[in-house]
Design a protein around this motif. Structure first.
Motif, PDB file in Angstrom:
ATOM      1  N   GLY A 212      40.934  70.180  74.322  1.00 27.88           N
ATOM      2  CA  GLY A 212      40.118  71.225  74.173  1.00 27.88           C
ATOM      3  C   GLY A 212      40.053  71.784  72.651  1.00 27.88           C
ATOM      4  N   ILE A 213      40.650  71.315  71.522  1.00 25.36           N
ATOM      5  CA  ILE A 213      40.766  71.940  70.417  1.00 25.36           C
ATOM      6  C   ILE A 213      39.256  71.407  69.776  1.00 25.36           C
ATOM      7  CG2 ILE A 213      43.270  71.879  70.008  1.00 25.36           C
ATOM      8  CD1 ILE A 213      42.977  69.382  68.220  1.00 25.36           C
ATOM      9  N   ASP A 214      38.966  72.057  68.677  1.00 23.97           N
ATOM     10  CA  ASP A 214      37.767  71.972  67.816  1.00 23.97           C
ATOM     11  C   ASP A 214      38.300  71.157  66.576  1.00 23.97           C
ATOM     12  OD1 ASP A 214      35.541  71.685  66.264  1.00 23.97           O
ATOM     13  OD2 ASP A 214      35.117  74.048  66.123  1.00 23.97           O
ATOM     14  N   LEU A 215      38.300  69.865  66.493  1.00 23.68           N
ATOM     15  CA  LEU A 215      39.307  69.090  65.434  1.00 23.68           C
ATOM     16  C   LEU A 215      38.081  68.736  64.263  1.00 23.68           C
ATOM     17  CD1 LEU A 215      41.636  67.522  64.487  1.00 23.68           C
ATOM     18  CD2 LEU A 215      40.769  65.867  65.929  1.00 23.68           C
ATOM     19  N   VAL A 216      38.816  69.024  62.996  1.00 23.66           N
ATOM     20  CA  VAL A 216      37.899  68.580  61.986  1.00 23.66           C
ATOM     21  C   VAL A 216      38.849  68.001  61.021  1.00 23.66           C
ATOM     22  CG1 VAL A 216      36.748  69.490  59.748  1.00 23.66           C
ATOM     23  CG2 VAL A 216      36.671  70.814  61.781  1.00 23.66           C
ATOM     24  N   LEU A 217      38.305  66.610  60.592  1.00 23.86           N
ATOM     25  CA  LEU A 217      39.133  65.642  59.747  1.00 23.86           C
ATOM     26  C   LEU A 217      38.675  65.705  58.277  1.00 23.86           C
ATOM     27  CD1 LEU A 217      39.441  62.841  62.305  1.00 23.86           C
ATOM     28  CD2 LEU A 217      41.040  64.536  62.097  1.00 23.86           C
ATOM     29  N   VAL A 218      39.515  65.923  57.333  1.00 23.68           N
ATOM     30  CA  VAL A 218      39.107  66.010  56.109  1.00 23.68           C
ATOM     31  C   VAL A 218      39.278  64.941  55.255  1.00 23.68           C
ATOM     32  CG1 VAL A 218      38.664  67.252  54.021  1.00 23.68           C
ATOM     33  CG2 VAL A 218      38.632  68.577  56.028  1.00 23.68           C
ATOM     34  N   GLU A 219      39.034  64.050  54.494  1.00 25.86           N
ATOM     35  CA  GLU A 219      39.402  62.786  53.975  1.00 25.86           C
ATOM     36  C   GLU A 219      38.483  62.712  52.564  1.00 25.86           C
ATOM     37  OE1 GLU A 219      41.153  59.741  52.129  1.00 25.86           O
ATOM     38  OE2 GLU A 219      41.971  60.874  53.769  1.00 25.86           O
ATOM     39  N   ILE A 220      39.078  62.421  51.337  1.00 24.62           N
ATOM     40  CA  ILE A 220      38.423  62.107  50.350  1.00 24.62           C
ATOM     41  C   ILE A 220      37.634  60.909  50.057  1.00 24.62           C
ATOM     42  CG2 ILE A 220      40.559  61.580  49.169  1.00 24.62           C
ATOM     43  CD1 ILE A 220      39.241  62.903  46.494  1.00 24.62           C
ATOM     44  N   ASP A 221      38.447  59.979  50.787  1.00 20.90           N
ATOM     45  CA  ASP A 221      37.918  58.559  50.550  1.00 20.90           C
ATOM     46  C   ASP A 221      36.889  58.215  51.613  1.00 20.90           C
ATOM     47  OD1 ASP A 221      38.447  55.381  51.399  1.00 20.90           O
ATOM     48  OD2 ASP A 221      38.667  55.661  49.242  1.00 20.90           O
ATOM     49  N   PRO A 222      35.684  57.831  51.235  1.00 16.13           N
ATOM     50  CA  PRO A 222      34.657  57.679  52.377  1.00 16.13           C
ATOM     51  C   PRO A 222      34.973  56.580  53.300  1.00 16.13           C
ATOM     52  CG  PRO A 222      33.646  57.975  50.051  1.00 16.13           C
ATOM     53  CD  PRO A 222      35.243  57.604  49.920  1.00 16.13           C
ATOM     54  N   ALA A 223      35.600  55.359  52.630  1.00 19.08           N
ATOM     55  CA  ALA A 223      35.900  54.294  53.571  1.00 19.08           C
ATOM     56  C   ALA A 223      36.902  54.745  54.625  1.00 19.08           C
ATOM     57  CB  ALA A 223      36.442  53.078  52.923  1.00 19.08           C
ATOM     58  N   LEU A 224      37.992  55.443  54.454  1.00 19.00           N
ATOM     59  CA  LEU A 224      38.888  56.105  55.489  1.00 19.00           C
ATOM     60  C   LEU A 224      38.288  57.072  56.256  1.00 19.00           C
ATOM     61  CD1 LEU A 224      42.141  56.484  53.303  1.00 19.00           C
ATOM     62  CD2 LEU A 224      41.657  54.702  54.646  1.00 19.00           C
ATOM     63  N   ALA A 225      37.537  57.692  55.756  1.00 19.01           N
ATOM     64  CA  ALA A 225      36.566  58.900  56.560  1.00 19.01           C
ATOM     65  C   ALA A 225      35.673  58.014  57.567  1.00 19.01           C
ATOM     66  CB  ALA A 225      35.585  59.728  55.843  1.00 19.01           C
ATOM     67  N   GLU A 226      35.306  56.751  57.407  1.00 18.45           N
ATOM     68  CA  GLU A 226      34.507  56.289  58.254  1.00 18.45           C
ATOM     69  C   GLU A 226      35.406  55.821  59.481  1.00 18.45           C
ATOM     70  OE1 GLU A 226      31.102  54.688  60.200  1.00 18.45           O
ATOM     71  OE2 GLU A 226      31.252  56.429  58.475  1.00 18.45           O
ATOM     72  N   LEU A 227      36.561  55.297  58.807  1.00 13.97           N
ATOM     73  CA  LEU A 227      37.276  54.685  59.988  1.00 13.97           C
ATOM     74  C   LEU A 227      37.796  55.752  60.750  1.00 13.97           C
ATOM     75  CD1 LEU A 227      39.874  52.168  57.953  1.00 13.97           C
ATOM     76  CD2 LEU A 227      38.269  51.630  59.592  1.00 13.97           C
ATOM     77  N   ALA A 228      38.103  57.013  60.499  1.00 17.14           N
ATOM     78  CA  ALA A 228      38.494  58.082  61.202  1.00 17.14           C
ATOM     79  C   ALA A 228      37.541  58.663  62.251  1.00 17.14           C
ATOM     80  CB  ALA A 228      38.765  59.102  60.281  1.00 17.14           C
ATOM     81  N   ARG A 229      36.124  58.504  61.707  1.00 13.10           N
ATOM     82  CA  ARG A 229      35.178  58.558  62.365  1.00 13.10           C
ATOM     83  C   ARG A 229      35.084  57.749  63.806  1.00 13.10           C
ATOM     84  NH1 ARG A 229      31.792  58.944  58.932  1.00 13.10           N
ATOM     85  NH2 ARG A 229      31.648  61.176  58.454  1.00 13.10           N
ATOM     86  N   ASN A 230      35.171  56.294  63.418  1.00 14.62           N
ATOM     87  CA  ASN A 230      35.121  55.237  64.286  1.00 14.62           C
ATOM     88  C   ASN A 230      36.518  55.648  65.312  1.00 14.62           C
ATOM     89  OD1 ASN A 230      32.855  54.421  63.416  1.00 14.62           O
ATOM     90  ND2 ASN A 230      34.076  53.050  61.948  1.00 14.62           N
ATOM     91  N   ASN A 231      37.540  55.828  64.765  1.00 11.86           N
ATOM     92  CA  ASN A 231      38.713  56.028  65.602  1.00 11.86           C
ATOM     93  C   ASN A 231      38.279  57.075  66.642  1.00 11.86           C
ATOM     94  OD1 ASN A 231      40.142  53.890  64.470  1.00 11.86           O
ATOM     95  ND2 ASN A 231      41.112  55.296  63.017  1.00 11.86           N
ATOM     96  N   ALA A 232      37.888  58.369  66.287  1.00 14.53           N
ATOM     97  CA  ALA A 232      37.702  59.256  67.200  1.00 14.53           C
ATOM     98  C   ALA A 232      36.718  58.856  68.191  1.00 14.53           C
ATOM     99  CB  ALA A 232      37.131  60.500  66.456  1.00 14.53           C
ATOM    100  N   GLY A 233      35.843  58.223  68.094  1.00 12.79           N
ATOM    101  CA  GLY A 233      34.891  57.638  68.983  1.00 12.79           C
ATOM    102  C   GLY A 233      35.544  56.485  69.980  1.00 12.79           C
ATOM    103  N   THR A 234      36.455  55.770  69.329  1.00 13.12           N
ATOM    104  CA  THR A 234      37.101  54.583  70.035  1.00 13.12           C
ATOM    105  C   THR A 234      37.872  55.571  71.288  1.00 13.12           C
ATOM    106  OG1 THR A 234      36.834  52.984  68.356  1.00 13.12           O
ATOM    107  CG2 THR A 234      38.689  52.815  70.236  1.00 13.12           C
ATOM    108  N   ASN A 235      38.685  56.410  70.765  1.00 12.05           N
ATOM    109  CA  ASN A 235      39.472  57.212  71.586  1.00 12.05           C
ATOM    110  C   ASN A 235      38.912  58.336  72.452  1.00 12.05           C
ATOM    111  OD1 ASN A 235      42.418  56.070  71.003  1.00 12.05           O
ATOM    112  ND2 ASN A 235      41.458  56.164  69.027  1.00 12.05           N
ATOM    113  N   ALA A 236      37.577  58.228  72.418  1.00  9.31           N
ATOM    114  CA  ALA A 236      36.734  59.585  73.117  1.00  9.31           C
ATOM    115  C   ALA A 236      37.148  60.771  72.703  1.00  9.31           C
ATOM    116  CB  ALA A 236      36.928  59.002  74.532  1.00  9.31           C
ATOM    117  N   ILE A 237      37.562  61.013  71.374  1.00  4.65           N
ATOM    118  CA  ILE A 237      38.215  62.438  70.883  1.00  4.65           C
ATOM    119  C   ILE A 237      36.851  63.002  70.061  1.00  4.65           C
ATOM    120  CG2 ILE A 237      39.586  63.634  69.547  1.00  4.65           C
ATOM    121  CD1 ILE A 237      41.777  61.608  70.301  1.00  4.65           C
TER     122      ILE A 237
END
Length: 275
Positions: A88-113
């Motif tokens: 129930g937290i409101d999570l924000v992931l901040v990353e300078i590298d666009p490729a890593l940020a895209e992986l983070a976005r996909n990882n959140a979706g894969t884990n249903a977070i």
């Protein structure tokens, strides 16, 4: 013989290693964290999430409903681990590298977070943060694992992403702490991990605007100096600094500490997480 502690590679459990998937063509691996509760895709080479991220997550004092911002999130390991522990937290992931940020976005979706992913330099000015929705007094909790290797003692890597993720400049820590202070609400909580021999740098960076420090030294074993420090600080806090008993990754015999293994498997939290 003690087991090596790495900030780059999480050896994981035998079960996790057995379930590791690799895509050589894409240069990406899929690795298990928190005893398999969290599956993360990350670069096969360069900066990789490991024990540092999971220990930081276990030391983050988040509560349901908090807006939690992970600065320098990489592929999202620490922030997503917090979200797995505290629902129930409101999570924000901040990353300078666009490729890593895209992986983070996909990882959140894969884990249903649910997580918002923002491509942003942590040392950018206030205007850039405002434009990204991270204005002053907008976060309850900030966690961060800034680049902390001393450039005078660290051999430069030909991998630019890896180098940026690991090597600190003279302004890195102060800049990251300043960003955290700006976006945190009054009495907001900051959790960070840093190399132990840089504790003076941490105390100096937190001297402006933070108090009520709690410090947890991390040792490879009971006979070696600390290798990391986990720190929790409160914006505007006034309580005396508290130094916790050392966290030993390995017992005297060299056997991994059972409690630490449970924490890494997502079955517990560190004292700094309690508030």
């Amino acid at each position: 013989m003690t087991r090596a502690f790495s900030s780059e590679v999480d050896p994981g459990s035998r079960e996790e290693n057995a379930s590791k998937k690799e895509s050589p063509a894409a240069g990406i691996t899929e690795d298990g964290f928190l005893g398999g509760q969290l599956r993360l895709r990350q670069p096969r080479s360069g900066h990789r999430a490991g024990h540092d991220a999971i220990l930081l997550a276990a030391a983050t004092p988040a509560r349901p409903g908090d807006r939690v911002v992970d600065l320098g999130a990489g592929v999202g390991a620490a922030g997503l681990a917090v979200a797995r522990r505290v629902r129930g937290i409101d999570l924000v992931l901040v990353e300078i590298d666009p490729a890593l940020a895209e992986l983070a976005r996909n990882n959140a979706g894969t884990n249903a977070i649910m997580a918002e992913v923002i491509v942003l330099d942590v040392e950018a000015g206030a205007a850039a943060f405002d434009d990204s929705g991270l204005g002053p007094d907008s976060a309850d909790v900030v966690l961060m694992n800034p680049p902390f290797n001393d450039p005078s003692r660290h051999r430069a890597s030909p991998d630019g992403v890896r180098e940026r993720a690991h090597v600190a400049t003279a302004t890195t820590l102060a800049g990251w702490v300043h960003a955290a202070r700006r976006i945190l609400k009054s009495n907001g909580q900051l959790a960070l991990i840093w190399r132990a021999d840089g504790i003076a740098e941490v105390l100096a960076a937190l001297d402006r605007g933070f108090g009520s420090l709690e410090i947890l030294p991390v040792h490879g074993d009971g006979t070696s100096p600390a290798i990391r420090i986990l720190v929790r600080a409160t914006k505007g806090g006034r309580a005396p600094t508290r130094l916790h008993a050392a966290l030993l990754l390995n017992e005297e015999s060299g056997v991994p500490n059972k409690w630490v293994q449970e924490v890494l498997a997502g079955k517990g939290e560190l004292p700094l997480a309690r508030r």
